[in-house]
Write a protein that holds these residues in place. Structure first.
Motif, PDB file in Angstrom:
ATOM      1  N   ASN A  97       0.683  -1.177  -0.138  1.00  0.00           N
ATOM      2  CA  ASN A  97       0.199  -0.087  -0.355  1.00  0.00           C
ATOM      3  C   ASN A  97       0.753   1.022   0.050  1.00  0.00           C
ATOM      4  N   LEU A  98       0.561   1.877  -0.954  1.00  0.00           N
ATOM      5  CA  LEU A  98       1.745   3.187  -1.001  1.00  0.00           C
ATOM      6  C   LEU A  98       0.765   4.333  -0.202  1.00  0.00           C
ATOM      7  N   ILE A  99       1.221   4.843   0.490  1.00  0.00           N
ATOM      8  CA  ILE A  99       0.037   6.338   1.459  1.00  0.00           C
ATOM      9  C   ILE A  99       0.797   7.772   1.060  1.00  0.00           C
ATOM     10  N   THR A 100       0.291   8.715  -0.217  1.00  0.00           N
ATOM     11  CA  THR A 100       1.005   9.362  -0.778  1.00  0.00           C
ATOM     12  C   THR A 100      -0.552  10.741  -0.764  1.00  0.00           C
ATOM     13  N   SER A 101       0.545  11.756  -0.979  1.00  0.00           N
ATOM     14  CA  SER A 101      -0.256  13.187  -1.455  1.00  0.00           C
ATOM     15  C   SER A 101      -0.271  13.297  -2.453  1.00  0.00           C
ATOM     16  N   GLY A 102       0.118  12.438  -3.334  1.00  0.00           N
ATOM     17  CA  GLY A 102      -0.230  12.287  -5.169  1.00  0.00           C
ATOM     18  C   GLY A 102       1.049  13.183  -5.408  1.00  0.00           C
ATOM     19  N   ILE A 103       1.936  14.046  -4.768  1.00  0.00           N
ATOM     20  CA  ILE A 103       3.167  14.772  -5.139  1.00  0.00           C
ATOM     21  C   ILE A 103       3.795  14.026  -6.168  1.00  0.00           C
ATOM     22  N   GLY A 104       4.639  14.351  -7.276  1.00  0.00           N
ATOM     23  CA  GLY A 104       5.101  13.356  -8.308  1.00  0.00           C
ATOM     24  C   GLY A 104       4.828  12.754  -8.734  1.00  0.00           C
ATOM     25  N   LEU A 105       3.833  11.649  -8.354  1.00  0.00           N
ATOM     26  CA  LEU A 105       2.867   9.903  -8.945  1.00  0.00           C
ATOM     27  C   LEU A 105       2.181  11.363 -10.584  1.00  0.00           C
ATOM     28  N   ASN A 106       3.699  11.305 -11.360  1.00  0.00           N
ATOM     29  CA  ASN A 106       2.728  11.199 -12.801  1.00  0.00           C
ATOM     30  C   ASN A 106       2.217  10.009 -14.059  1.00  0.00           C
ATOM     31  N   GLU A 107       2.685   9.593 -15.273  1.00  0.00           N
ATOM     32  CA  GLU A 107       2.318   8.551 -15.278  1.00  0.00           C
ATOM     33  C   GLU A 107       2.996   8.166 -15.783  1.00  0.00           C
ATOM     34  N   ARG A 109       5.649   7.766 -13.993  1.00  0.00           N
ATOM     35  CA  ARG A 109       5.666   7.040 -12.225  1.00  0.00           C
ATOM     36  C   ARG A 109       5.068   5.741 -12.370  1.00  0.00           C
ATOM     37  N   ILE A 110       3.305   6.352 -12.122  1.00  0.00           N
ATOM     38  CA  ILE A 110       2.124   4.892 -12.072  1.00  0.00           C
ATOM     39  C   ILE A 110       2.210   4.224 -12.913  1.00  0.00           C
ATOM     40  N   ALA A 111       2.320   3.924 -13.648  1.00  0.00           N
ATOM     41  CA  ALA A 111       2.739   2.252 -14.422  1.00  0.00           C
ATOM     42  C   ALA A 111       3.915   2.129 -14.372  1.00  0.00           C
ATOM     43  N   ALA A 112       4.996   2.985 -13.638  1.00  0.00           N
ATOM     44  CA  ALA A 112       6.506   1.555 -13.931  1.00  0.00           C
ATOM     45  C   ALA A 112       5.860   1.487 -12.260  1.00  0.00           C
ATOM     46  N   LEU A 113       5.202   1.897 -11.425  1.00  0.00           N
ATOM     47  CA  LEU A 113       4.789   1.104  -9.874  1.00  0.00           C
ATOM     48  C   LEU A 113       3.892   0.290 -10.196  1.00  0.00           C
ATOM     49  N   ARG A 114       2.906   0.508 -11.395  1.00  0.00           N
ATOM     50  CA  ARG A 114       1.670  -0.840 -11.709  1.00  0.00           C
ATOM     51  C   ARG A 114       2.756  -2.145 -12.360  1.00  0.00           C
ATOM     52  N   ILE A 152      -5.053   7.215 -10.913  1.00  0.00           N
ATOM     53  CA  ILE A 152      -5.242   6.297 -10.123  1.00  0.00           C
ATOM     54  C   ILE A 152      -6.466   5.192 -10.378  1.00  0.00           C
ATOM     55  N   ARG A 153      -7.829   5.653 -10.716  1.00  0.00           N
ATOM     56  CA  ARG A 153      -8.647   5.545 -11.874  1.00  0.00           C
ATOM     57  C   ARG A 153      -8.282   4.725 -12.810  1.00  0.00           C
ATOM     58  N   LYS A 154      -7.707   5.276 -13.915  1.00  0.00           N
ATOM     59  CA  LYS A 154      -7.109   4.787 -14.922  1.00  0.00           C
ATOM     60  C   LYS A 154      -5.904   3.299 -14.949  1.00  0.00           C
ATOM     61  N   TYR A 155      -5.861   3.299 -14.087  1.00  0.00           N
ATOM     62  CA  TYR A 155      -4.546   2.967 -14.073  1.00  0.00           C
ATOM     63  C   TYR A 155      -5.550   1.363 -13.029  1.00  0.00           C
ATOM     64  N   ARG A 156      -6.633   1.248 -12.638  1.00  0.00           N
ATOM     65  CA  ARG A 156      -7.363   0.160 -12.379  1.00  0.00           C
ATOM     66  C   ARG A 156      -6.961   0.382 -10.986  1.00  0.00           C
ATOM     67  N   TYR A 157      -6.455   0.808 -10.860  1.00  0.00           N
ATOM     68  CA  TYR A 157      -6.647   0.959  -9.023  1.00  0.00           C
ATOM     69  C   TYR A 157      -7.605   0.947  -7.794  1.00  0.00           C
ATOM     70  N   PRO A 158      -7.882   0.602  -6.894  1.00  0.00           N
ATOM     71  CA  PRO A 158      -9.359   1.172  -6.009  1.00  0.00           C
ATOM     72  C   PRO A 158      -8.650   2.258  -5.681  1.00  0.00           C
ATOM     73  N   MET A 159     -10.290   3.623  -5.993  1.00  0.00           N
ATOM     74  CA  MET A 159     -10.378   4.924  -5.109  1.00  0.00           C
ATOM     75  C   MET A 159     -10.240   5.045  -3.843  1.00  0.00           C
ATOM     76  N   VAL A 160      -8.692   5.356  -3.226  1.00  0.00           N
ATOM     77  CA  VAL A 160      -9.382   5.281  -1.518  1.00  0.00           C
ATOM     78  C   VAL A 160      -8.381   6.734  -1.802  1.00  0.00           C
ATOM     79  N   LEU A 161      -9.233   7.105  -0.992  1.00  0.00           N
ATOM     80  CA  LEU A 161      -9.415   8.767  -0.308  1.00  0.00           C
ATOM     81  C   LEU A 161      -9.221   8.928   1.357  1.00  0.00           C
ATOM     82  N   ASN A 162      -8.799   9.505   1.454  1.00  0.00           N
ATOM     83  CA  ASN A 162      -8.329  10.613   3.246  1.00  0.00           C
ATOM     84  C   ASN A 162      -8.387  11.887   3.254  1.00  0.00           C
TER      85      ASN A 162
END
Length: 388
Positions: A97-107, A109-114, A152-162
């Motif tokens: 589980n990645l717990i993030t503000s989203g700052i630094g998460l571009n396309e 990078r999210i593709a690489a993490l997926r 996050i939606r595009k890469y089919r992760y559950p959409m989890v907001l805090n």
């Protein structure tokens, strides 16, 4: 689930494995949130572990029985080896589980993490409006977070907001839930501020009133009734409004293990503050020896450390005396009963804080002035801001 097993003949508990592993990869963060749980002196903490050390920690923790992995900070995306850490954790069989503000998460990078095997992303917002989101974090990040939510939606992760709630935004719960609906969130955690770290410094400005809390709970209940099972909403009440303490970490040293950026091993993310405790470091000891053998992790296991009224309380095996960090902050003794408990001789401290919050909320309702807040600041200097 209780992971502490029956003790030996001397009453020393035998812990189960550290099932939940949290790696605080860095205290660096582009945000300056007034409720950040990082230690207020984090700028004086030693150098961050290198990649090889983090990978070794993953191996040792997995061998010790850890299964759930959280990657946090600060902002974990500030580490340029995050993908390497995720890939190795995935290979070892962790749920990540990645717990993030989203700052630094571009396309890219999210593709690489997926591709590396990241299972889950929890994205934080400070509020539903650009003004309050950016005011509370002392940044201009609201639109960026919205773009990250779309990724996050595009890469089919559950959409989890805090969203961390407090006096300055708890009245916006309805709008926050509407925002979550627009972002197609499946899970929303409305986590009322718990008062450690920077939130402790700002408690007088952040603790809500009982009326604010009641109205927020009613709003959440109405929204739940409307959306049904389409969105799971978790509303975490602040400890100060309870009469029974929470079973903090299911008991310190029971299931939860945090490794701080400098390698210090902690039984909860705030425990570094506890006086008289020498916490071990993964630079010098293995995860297994830290978990099973270190004096710091064994100190608050079981019931031997408890004072009255906890020692003879029938609830002691459920709440484990409550939060040790809260007991220390409020009473200067980490072995005291958590003052949240109505049976604690220090419960009056909680009652007075809530009464003060009631008066402050009433006063704030009659003025348009922004409160004076202490922002999280990497230089280690208290940054006072009066207004936006």
């Amino acid at each position: 689930m209780k992971a502490i097993c029956r003790g030996d003949a001397h009453g020393t508990p035998h812990p189960g494995p550290p099932l939940w592993l949290l790696l605080e990869l860095t205290y660096r963060c582009p945000l300056h949130c007034v409720f950040c749980y990082n230690p207020t002196d984090f700028s004086s903490v030693g150098s961050e572990l290198g990649t090889a050390d983090w990978l070794r920690v993953l191996h040792e923790a997995r061998e010790a029985g850890a299964v759930q992995l959280g990657l946090s900070g600060g902002e974990p995306l500030a580490r340029n080896d995050l993908e390497t850490i995720v890939a190795e954790a995935h290979r070892l069989g962790f749920y990540i589980n990645l717990i993030t503000s989203g700052i630094g998460l571009n396309e890219p990078r999210i593709a690489a993490l997926r591709s590396a095997g990241l299972d889950h992303i929890q994205l934080s917002f400070q509020d539903s409006t650009r003004h309050m989101n950016d005011f509370l974090s002392s940044t201009r990040t609201f639109e960026l977070k919205s773009r990250v939510a779309a990724l996050i939606r595009k890469y089919r992760y559950p959409m989890v907001l805090n969203v961390v709630l407090h006096r300055l935004n708890i009245g916006h719960v309805g709008q926050i839930l509407q925002m979550a609906e627009r972002l197609e969130a499946q899970y929303v955690e409305l986590a009322n501020t718990q008062y450690y770290g920077w939130a402790w410094l700002n408690r007088e400005q952040l603790l809500p009133s009982r009326e604010q809390l009641r109205q927020a709970e009613e709003t959440v209940a109405g929204f739940r009734a409307r959306v049904g099972s389409g969105m799971r909403i978790f509303f975490v009440v602040p400890d100060y409004f309870e009469t029974r303490p929470k079973p903090c970490m299911n008991g310190l040293g029971s299931v939860f293990l945090t490794i701080a950026p400098d390698g210090m091993a902690l039984p909860c993310h705030a425990a570094r503050m506890l006086p008289g405790m020498t916490f071990p470091n993964v630079r010098e000891a293995s995860v297994a020896s830290i978990w099973y053998d270190s004096a710091a992790f064994n100190h608050f296991r079981g019931e031997q450390w408890m004072k009255e009224p906890c020692r003879d309380c029938p609830e002691r095996s459920r709440d484990f005396g409550g939060c040790r960090c809260q007991a220390y902050l409020l009473t200067a003794d980490a072995s005291n009963a958590d003052p949240v408990c109505s049976q604690s001789p220090h419960h009056e401290l909680i009652r007075r804080a809530v009464e003060q919050a009631q008066r402050a909320a009433h006063f704030a309702a009659g003025t348009s002035a922004q409160p004076t807040l202490i922002y999280r600041d990497f230089r280690g200097e208290d940054t006072l801001v009066r207004g936006a």
